[in-house]
Scaffold this motif. Structure first.
Motif, short mmCIF file in Angstrom:
data_model
loop_
_atom_site.label_atom_id
_atom_site.label_comp_id
_atom_site.label_asym_id
_atom_site.label_seq_id
_atom_site.Cartn_x
_atom_site.Cartn_y
_atom_site.Cartn_z
N LEU A 151 34.02 39.11 49.36
CA LEU A 151 33.09 39.70 50.33
C LEU A 151 32.38 40.93 49.75
O LEU A 151 31.23 41.21 50.08
N SER A 152 33.08 41.67 48.89
CA SER A 152 32.48 42.89 48.33
C SER A 152 31.56 42.59 47.15
O SER A 152 30.93 43.49 46.61
N LYS A 179 32.72 48.80 43.89
CA LYS A 179 32.16 48.22 45.12
C LYS A 179 33.30 47.67 46.00
O LYS A 179 33.22 47.72 47.23
N VAL A 182 32.51 41.55 44.20
CA VAL A 182 33.13 41.83 42.91
C VAL A 182 33.62 40.55 42.22
O VAL A 182 33.63 40.46 40.99
N PHE A 200 34.41 48.95 49.60
CA PHE A 200 34.58 47.98 50.69
C PHE A 200 35.86 48.29 51.45
O PHE A 200 35.89 48.33 52.68
N ASP A 219 30.38 34.11 54.43
CA ASP A 219 30.39 35.33 53.63
C ASP A 219 29.01 35.94 53.41
O ASP A 219 28.88 37.09 53.05
N TYR A 254 27.94 39.53 54.18
CA TYR A 254 28.62 40.68 53.59
C TYR A 254 28.06 41.06 52.23
O TYR A 254 28.37 42.10 51.71
N ASN A 255 27.30 40.17 51.63
CA ASN A 255 26.87 40.40 50.25
C ASN A 255 25.59 41.20 50.17
O ASN A 255 25.06 41.66 51.15
#
Lengths: 338, 338
Positions: free
Chosen positions: B223-224, A311, B226, A315, A334, A337-338
């Motif tokens: 943000l991704s 992921k 992870v 990204f 944030d 973005y999730n």
């Protein structure tokens, strides 16, 4: 019988050769959508060096359109063949094809990587048949020149649509084989769509992913021990999900893959995409599999870590293509973005 | 009291500032080994822009040697401070330092990243004391110019050597603090070596590794998603190993790390190494932790996948440096690489 009206979307290495196969067969009118190189292809056609069809210059199918909308103007299609990359987290194939799909009429054929691809199509087009094409072909589009280095081998099945009699779906799959197969390629009806897809996933979900994360080809994956420590455990997880889903995959396939690593330096498609900065087919190759694993309550610890890590890679690919913007100023909110 | 005779090996961003600290204190004769830039440093010294010691030009410690062998000729050292990167799968620190270590006399101080670093030293030098320095410093060597941007903060402990009374080891650690600490830096004796090391590992084993694999900085890791899906589960595994090893780490540290991701775009050292093509400190940061986890029978599924994947990344780094050769011709005998 009048010719079938076919639209093909996605003229990369695979799609162009599929179009060649349809034209070579002669039972259909073949239209294609060419987005990026429309002017060039409209004027000059393609240069195709094909193990199946020889060296072709200025090759064109019956019609070339710049967009799906333009193709759909004033006509309906019996078949829409989709041979684009499948990136639902970037653009949804079922939306891209929409202008060309007549509800209850057009048969959709997905010759794409990944797993359980029919689900969003059947949800969106409940009265259309959605076929599966699992392609084993070596073919690449390099600066507009198509190099096909191994025979077009494609197994056609149908993604089971509960709203339509299976016999009707099966007949349609066989009908498509009739217009696509020819004396050069190897296109067959294969009754068990899940088997085909799981079999290909055994490689794609485990080798593509580990090579993409580590930046090594299959030879180095084996030499570094990661084939053994990560990819093979991941393969056993795919086999476990398949079993819970009613598909028996032989572990012989694992031996076959391991041996294939000895034969040459091969970079799986997902690694090639990362190296080129292209978004990866993460969702269809791994995301969809994990959705099914969850539904079937099968634990997939290794595949889950691979998916989660990728992921962030995805990204990075999307950000590189301008599909995501990260504000320079910190801290930021944030949540979005999730 | 006569001056202590100190040799420092590894004059990167950290090591050079440690040498400055020793010189500033004034209680020791400070010799350093400079391998790559020996001629330049021998002639011109270093340019150091230091938040602790100001802007220094042509700075030199007492002695500069091109090799450990040359440094050890005709003298014995009370202390050998090792501030190199710790890459036991490339070169073993305990072998590099050997010419300068007098059995039963020289105290070794490892100011290096990683976990359980004392084990190979105590095995090789059973009658020597081996100290631990856990450094929190921002300092980089950029083309021979040292930029130290945050204070030299270092916690000194001892790696418990069962052949020597703990009170003797503790006294030696405190003695080293006496010659290294000064009015500029923040060097303290910290009794619990494991606590220090686990605390730093909570970050290094989980953030360094996931960023190195995915190629994103800490902001993008968060943000991704992870950070949440991989790094934090990995942090809980570190806490679990620590607990089984008798160390209670507060989960507050996790909140602290998560918050730190909001403050700026930071690339952990392992990602920086991958981007530069340098071998990564995989074994000391993750390999040693997994060895201890295994001994304590603690399951670490996430950390294990991270470690296994990074073996391929490390393979790629080593091959890039000419440390591994992969024959062009396939198939080859893989056994020797595993």
């Amino acid at each position: 019988m009048s010719k079938a009206n076919v639209l093909l979307i996605g003229t990369g290495g695979v799609g162009t050769v599929v179009a060649c196969g349809l034209v070579h067969n002669g039972s259909s009118t073949v239209s294609v959508v060419v987005r990026r190189d429309y002017e060039k292809v409209k004027n000059d056609g393609w240069t195709i060096n094909s193990v199946d069809y020889g060296n072709l210059t200025n090759w064109k199918p019956d019609n070339i359109y710049p967009t799906v909308e333009a193709a759909a103007k004033g006509q309906e299609f019996d078949y829409v063949v989709i041979t684009t990359k499948n990136l639902p987290d970037v653009v949804k194939s079922e939306d891209v094809a929409e202008p060309a799909i007549t509800p209850g009429k057009t048969t959709i054929i997905l010759i794409q990587n990944g797993f359980d691809l029919g689900r969003p199509f059947i949800a969106k087009y409940p009265n259309n048949i959605c076929l599966s094409g699992v392609s084993h072909i070596g073919s690449h589009n390099h600066n507009g020149v198509i190099n096909q280095i191994s025979q077009d081998k494609c197994m056609i099945s149908y993604f089971e649509n509960p709203n339509i009699e299976n016999s009707v779906q099966e007949a349609k799959a066989k009908e498509f084989v009739q217009i696509y197969s020819n004396d050069k390629n190897n296109v067959t009806y294969f009754p068990d769509v899940k088997y085909c897809r799981y079999e290909k996933l055994l490689y794609n979900a485990t080798m593509n992913t580990t090579c993409a994360l580590t930046g090594v080809d299959t030879v180095r994956l084996k030499l570094s021990g990661v084939l053994e420590s990560v990819s093979i455990p991941a393969m056993y997880e795919v086999i476990k999900v398949a079993k819970a889903d009613g598909v028996d995959l032989s572990t012989d396939f694992i031996d076959f893959i391991v041996k294939s690593c000895d034969s040459g330096f091969f970079k799986p498609s997902m690694l090639v995409d990362v190296e080129k900065g292209n978004p990866i087919e993460l969702e269809v190759i791994l995301g969809n599999l994990l959705t099914v694993a969850k539904e079937l309550k099968v634990e997939t610890p290794t595949l889950t870590v691979l998916y989660n890590l990728l992921k962030a890679t995805q990204f990075r690919m999307k950000e590189g293509k301008g599909l995501i913007k990260v504000p320079e100023d910190r801290p930021i909110n944030d949540a979005e973005y999730n």
